[in-house]
Design a protein around this motif. Sequence first.
Motif, PDB file in Angstrom:
ATOM      1  N   HIS B  47       0.878  -1.174   0.000  1.00  0.00           N
ATOM      2  CA  HIS B  47       0.000   0.000   0.000  1.00  0.00           C
ATOM      3  C   HIS B  47       0.914   1.223   0.000  1.00  0.00           C
ATOM      4  CE1 HIS B  47      -2.701   3.146   1.408  1.00  0.00           C
ATOM      5  NE2 HIS B  47      -3.710   2.365   1.083  1.00  0.00           N
ATOM      6  N   GLU B  48       0.554   2.234  -0.790  1.00  0.00           N
ATOM      7  CA  GLU B  48       1.457   3.385  -0.955  1.00  0.00           C
ATOM      8  C   GLU B  48       1.776   4.084   0.362  1.00  0.00           C
ATOM      9  OE1 GLU B  48      -1.146   2.867  -2.966  1.00  0.00           O
ATOM     10  OE2 GLU B  48      -0.542   3.093  -5.059  1.00  0.00           O
ATOM     11  N   GLN B  49       0.796   4.166   1.257  1.00  0.00           N
ATOM     12  CA  GLN B  49       1.072   4.854   2.533  1.00  0.00           C
ATOM     13  C   GLN B  49       2.292   4.229   3.220  1.00  0.00           C
ATOM     14  OE1 GLN B  49      -0.928   4.962   6.835  1.00  0.00           O
ATOM     15  NE2 GLN B  49      -2.283   5.735   5.285  1.00  0.00           N
ATOM     16  N   LEU B  77      -2.070  10.118  -3.771  1.00  0.00           N
ATOM     17  CA  LEU B  77      -2.927  10.511  -2.646  1.00  0.00           C
ATOM     18  C   LEU B  77      -2.793   9.547  -1.471  1.00  0.00           C
ATOM     19  CD1 LEU B  77      -6.060  11.620  -4.679  1.00  0.00           C
ATOM     20  CD2 LEU B  77      -4.583  13.120  -3.342  1.00  0.00           C
ATOM     21  N   ASN B  78      -2.560   8.267  -1.769  1.00  0.00           N
ATOM     22  CA  ASN B  78      -2.354   7.298  -0.687  1.00  0.00           C
ATOM     23  C   ASN B  78      -1.086   7.596   0.113  1.00  0.00           C
ATOM     24  OD1 ASN B  78      -4.608   5.729  -0.795  1.00  0.00           O
ATOM     25  ND2 ASN B  78      -3.722   4.148  -2.103  1.00  0.00           N
ATOM     26  N   LEU B  79      -0.187   8.352  -0.459  1.00  0.00           N
ATOM     27  CA  LEU B  79       1.054   8.699   0.253  1.00  0.00           C
ATOM     28  C   LEU B  79       0.825   9.720   1.351  1.00  0.00           C
ATOM     29  CD1 LEU B  79       3.975   9.461  -2.241  1.00  0.00           C
ATOM     30  CD2 LEU B  79       3.844   7.589  -0.625  1.00  0.00           C
ATOM     31  N   ILE B  80      -0.270  10.467   1.211  1.00  0.00           N
ATOM     32  CA  ILE B  80      -0.428  11.691   2.011  1.00  0.00           C
ATOM     33  C   ILE B  80      -0.221  11.493   3.512  1.00  0.00           C
ATOM     34  CG2 ILE B  80      -2.182  13.343   2.798  1.00  0.00           C
ATOM     35  CD1 ILE B  80      -2.888  13.876  -0.016  1.00  0.00           C
ATOM     36  N   ILE B 115      -1.393  16.701  -6.689  1.00  0.00           N
ATOM     37  CA  ILE B 115      -0.727  16.204  -5.485  1.00  0.00           C
ATOM     38  C   ILE B 115       0.163  17.275  -4.851  1.00  0.00           C
ATOM     39  CG2 ILE B 115       1.263  15.086  -6.653  1.00  0.00           C
ATOM     40  CD1 ILE B 115      -0.702  13.769  -3.577  1.00  0.00           C
ATOM     41  N   THR B 116       0.780  18.139  -5.660  1.00  0.00           N
ATOM     42  CA  THR B 116       1.585  19.200  -5.027  1.00  0.00           C
ATOM     43  C   THR B 116       0.666  20.134  -4.234  1.00  0.00           C
ATOM     44  OG1 THR B 116       1.545  20.436  -7.101  1.00  0.00           O
ATOM     45  CG2 THR B 116       3.547  19.192  -6.632  1.00  0.00           C
ATOM     46  N   GLY B 117      -0.520  20.390  -4.794  1.00  0.00           N
ATOM     47  CA  GLY B 117      -1.484  21.230  -4.074  1.00  0.00           C
ATOM     48  C   GLY B 117      -1.967  20.550  -2.804  1.00  0.00           C
ATOM     49  N   ALA B 118      -2.276  19.248  -2.924  1.00  0.00           N
ATOM     50  CA  ALA B 118      -2.808  18.516  -1.773  1.00  0.00           C
ATOM     51  C   ALA B 118      -1.779  18.410  -0.654  1.00  0.00           C
ATOM     52  CB  ALA B 118      -3.266  17.125  -2.205  1.00  0.00           C
ATOM     53  N   CYS B 119      -0.518  18.369  -1.024  1.00  0.00           N
ATOM     54  CA  CYS B 119       0.545  18.195  -0.014  1.00  0.00           C
ATOM     55  C   CYS B 119       1.150  19.509   0.451  1.00  0.00           C
ATOM     56  CB  CYS B 119       1.646  17.289  -0.555  1.00  0.00           C
ATOM     57  SG  CYS B 119       1.123  15.583  -0.689  1.00  0.00           S
ATOM     58  N   GLU B 120       0.562  20.596   0.020  1.00  0.00           N
ATOM     59  CA  GLU B 120       1.119  21.920   0.313  1.00  0.00           C
ATOM     60  C   GLU B 120       1.495  22.102   1.792  1.00  0.00           C
ATOM     61  OE1 GLU B 120       1.796  24.528  -1.974  1.00  0.00           O
ATOM     62  OE2 GLU B 120       2.837  24.961  -0.101  1.00  0.00           O
ATOM     63  N   SER B 121       0.558  21.769   2.673  1.00  0.00           N
ATOM     64  CA  SER B 121       0.805  22.084   4.082  1.00  0.00           C
ATOM     65  C   SER B 121       1.515  20.957   4.829  1.00  0.00           C
ATOM     66  CB  SER B 121      -0.522  22.411   4.772  1.00  0.00           C
ATOM     67  OG  SER B 121      -1.350  21.276   4.755  1.00  0.00           O
ATOM     68  N   ILE B 122       1.876  19.877   4.139  1.00  0.00           N
ATOM     69  CA  ILE B 122       2.525  18.772   4.833  1.00  0.00           C
ATOM     70  C   ILE B 122       3.862  18.402   4.206  1.00  0.00           C
ATOM     71  CG2 ILE B 122       0.478  17.715   5.877  1.00  0.00           C
ATOM     72  CD1 ILE B 122       0.512  15.785   3.377  1.00  0.00           C
ATOM     73  N   THR B 123       4.373  19.279   3.346  1.00  0.00           N
ATOM     74  CA  THR B 123       5.712  19.046   2.803  1.00  0.00           C
ATOM     75  C   THR B 123       6.566  20.257   3.137  1.00  0.00           C
ATOM     76  OG1 THR B 123       4.880  19.900   0.705  1.00  0.00           O
ATOM     77  CG2 THR B 123       5.213  17.525   0.849  1.00  0.00           C
ATOM     78  N   LYS B 124       7.878  20.034   3.224  1.00  0.00           N
ATOM     79  CA  LYS B 124       8.771  21.170   3.426  1.00  0.00           C
ATOM     80  C   LYS B 124       8.846  21.965   2.126  1.00  0.00           C
ATOM     81  CE  LYS B 124      13.338  22.385   5.144  1.00  0.00           C
ATOM     82  NZ  LYS B 124      14.661  21.907   5.528  1.00  0.00           N
TER      83      LYS B 124
END
Lengths: 161, 540
Positions: B47-49, B77-80, B115-124
């Motif tokens: 599973h990607e997570q 998205l499963n990585l999030i 995905i870059t938008g979705a991960c905006e607040s959880i990536t450096k």
Amino acid sequence: MSRYTLSVLVENQPGVLSKVVALFSRRGFNIHSLAVGPAHDETVSCITIVVNGDEHTVEQVEKQLNKIIPVIKVRNLGLPGEHISSGLALIKVQCEPERIEGLMQLARLFGAEAVDIASGVVTYKLAGETEKIENFADALKPYGIREIVRTGQIAIEKNGR
Amino acid sequence: MISGAQMIIKCLEAEGVDTLFGYPGAAICPFYDKLYDSAIRHVLVRHEQNAAHAASGYARASGKPGVCVVTSGPGALNLITGIATAYMDSIPIIAITGQINLEQLGRDVFQEADITGACESITKHSYLVKDARELPRVFKEAFHVATTGRPGPVLIDIPVDVQLEEVDTEFRYPEKADILGYKPTTHGHPLQIKRALAAIEAAERPVICCGGGVVLSGAREEMTAFATNSGIPIVSTMMGIGVMPMHSPVYLGMIGSHGRSYANRAVREADLIILCGARVGDRAVAAPNQIAEQAKIIHIDIDPAEIGKNMHVDIPIVGDVRGVLKILAEKVKKTDRSEWIDRVIGYKKAFVPRGEDRTDFVEPRSFIRSLSGMMQEDAILVADPGQSQIWAAINFTQREGRFLTSGGLGTMGYSIPAGMGASIAKPRRQVVSVCGDGAFQMSMCELATVCACHVPLKIIVFDNARLGMVREVQDQLYGGRHCGTYMAGNPDFVRLSEAYGIPARYAANNAEAEKYAAEMLAAPGAFVLICRTDPDTPSI
């Protein structure tokens, strides 16, 4: 609550603005106004943000903005009056022929320019600080405002700084 | 001519990447096609997570960034949750996601997600690569950003046509990353360090609070030197566990809502608290401002935004905690504070740990204490959030080993994939994952990966057929109305593990648990130990 102005230099790449804006919503900060445009060279943009908050909040805003990788520099320009600032407003006003004289006089007083005159409607352009624009809009109210469009404030440090 | 996909491989090789945790899909196929010819090891997760969690465990154990690769849309998205878990704990991982064709971007085509938008607040930081020629710069920057300053996850989203793009250029990997707006402060300000030294000298009841930043900066030696030279007692947050050998007399244990009472008491009674790489999270310090009123606070952190965020600070030191501690250790004067030291050590000595061996169930707290004596000095213990996390965090005696857990986000299902990543990074070290039956079922699909890749991961499952921590909250705050916390339908975990080809044992009491734990630790490969646990066992 005070109104602080931050001047943020960023690398001109896609998505930078959304990163900056997302930060405000995520951390629960309030944006009062926002203006974006190219800075001294086209690889750099300047985002001027007017933010509502106390000193501690603004310090956090500055620090969090600095963490965004394409943000080059964050300057806190302080409270109103501590920097030079200006915004732009386009205001469409109703105007019956018998009242046009008074309206024109009022506009001259504020230094607003009539940019479009049609039958019964005048559009004014006015640049200046938030307060000046708000005062002008208030003065126009009795005539009947059809529409107001305003930009965010842009700001620069006072001479010598 | 070189393709974008080939360039990605070359970038990874240039960064010394030896292992990828991944799950392929259409939008990342050009990359996988080139991976076929590469020496880089690919670990196919289920599973990607878990690819992100495994990369996180790998990064923590190896000190190098962990890399995971997945496809666009659902894969990305499963990585999030995995990316967010790494972000909250400041773990350097590089997440590579395939993206649909650049020219179709924004048209909601099959398996498209922003995905870059979705991960905006959880990536450096994150990149959407629009030109294959940019790949070397992007990878150089991504690894630089992920591993320097306050570490964190960086996402690189690469459209399939950019991977396929043939570029008429020679591959050249940049020697260094030059990012205009990214210059982390690493050296502590000398004036603030001087002020800190004066405050330390003047303090009568100082305490050092050690956080995850100390682990991340590799400052174990410097911390020990500082504590020894100054004679100041140490408490740690959950993320700071393992920096100080726990048998050290001046080590007081973990603070916080689930921490040791004597450690919290020392913090409450201190007149100076030296926060090192700790962000004063709500689980570590419940009322930070109350504590700041009673004590002077020195805060050392590489991230200026952490200083003053949750607690008022008197002396801020922005910089790498390792360098700062080195200076502090050299310059600090040893002051006689025997009364204070005796007092806090007295608190620790008076404490009787809860939980005694049982014959009807495996008592998890006493079992963890026994287990720590059986494990190797440098063993890596990985714990899943919930009661298992607390049982492990406060009862295991760390010596030269590591404690890995999802401290910030509290992500269930972390311990198996993270343990897998840690074991792949350090195949010769003992790695033991501890979870409940809830967390186990969130990531038990990875038993297949463990089996396929011959990962010698040991898994201990405290099976009480309950979501124990939630149930405990329901007991404390909701009048014991247990809603949604009974895990009906749990399978036979022993047979399940055996179906994956992994030996497993079921322990019904402490004596059996210890016997099987010895068998587990002696086993050459993976092993699952199921412990029948009383649902009424509290976490502390």
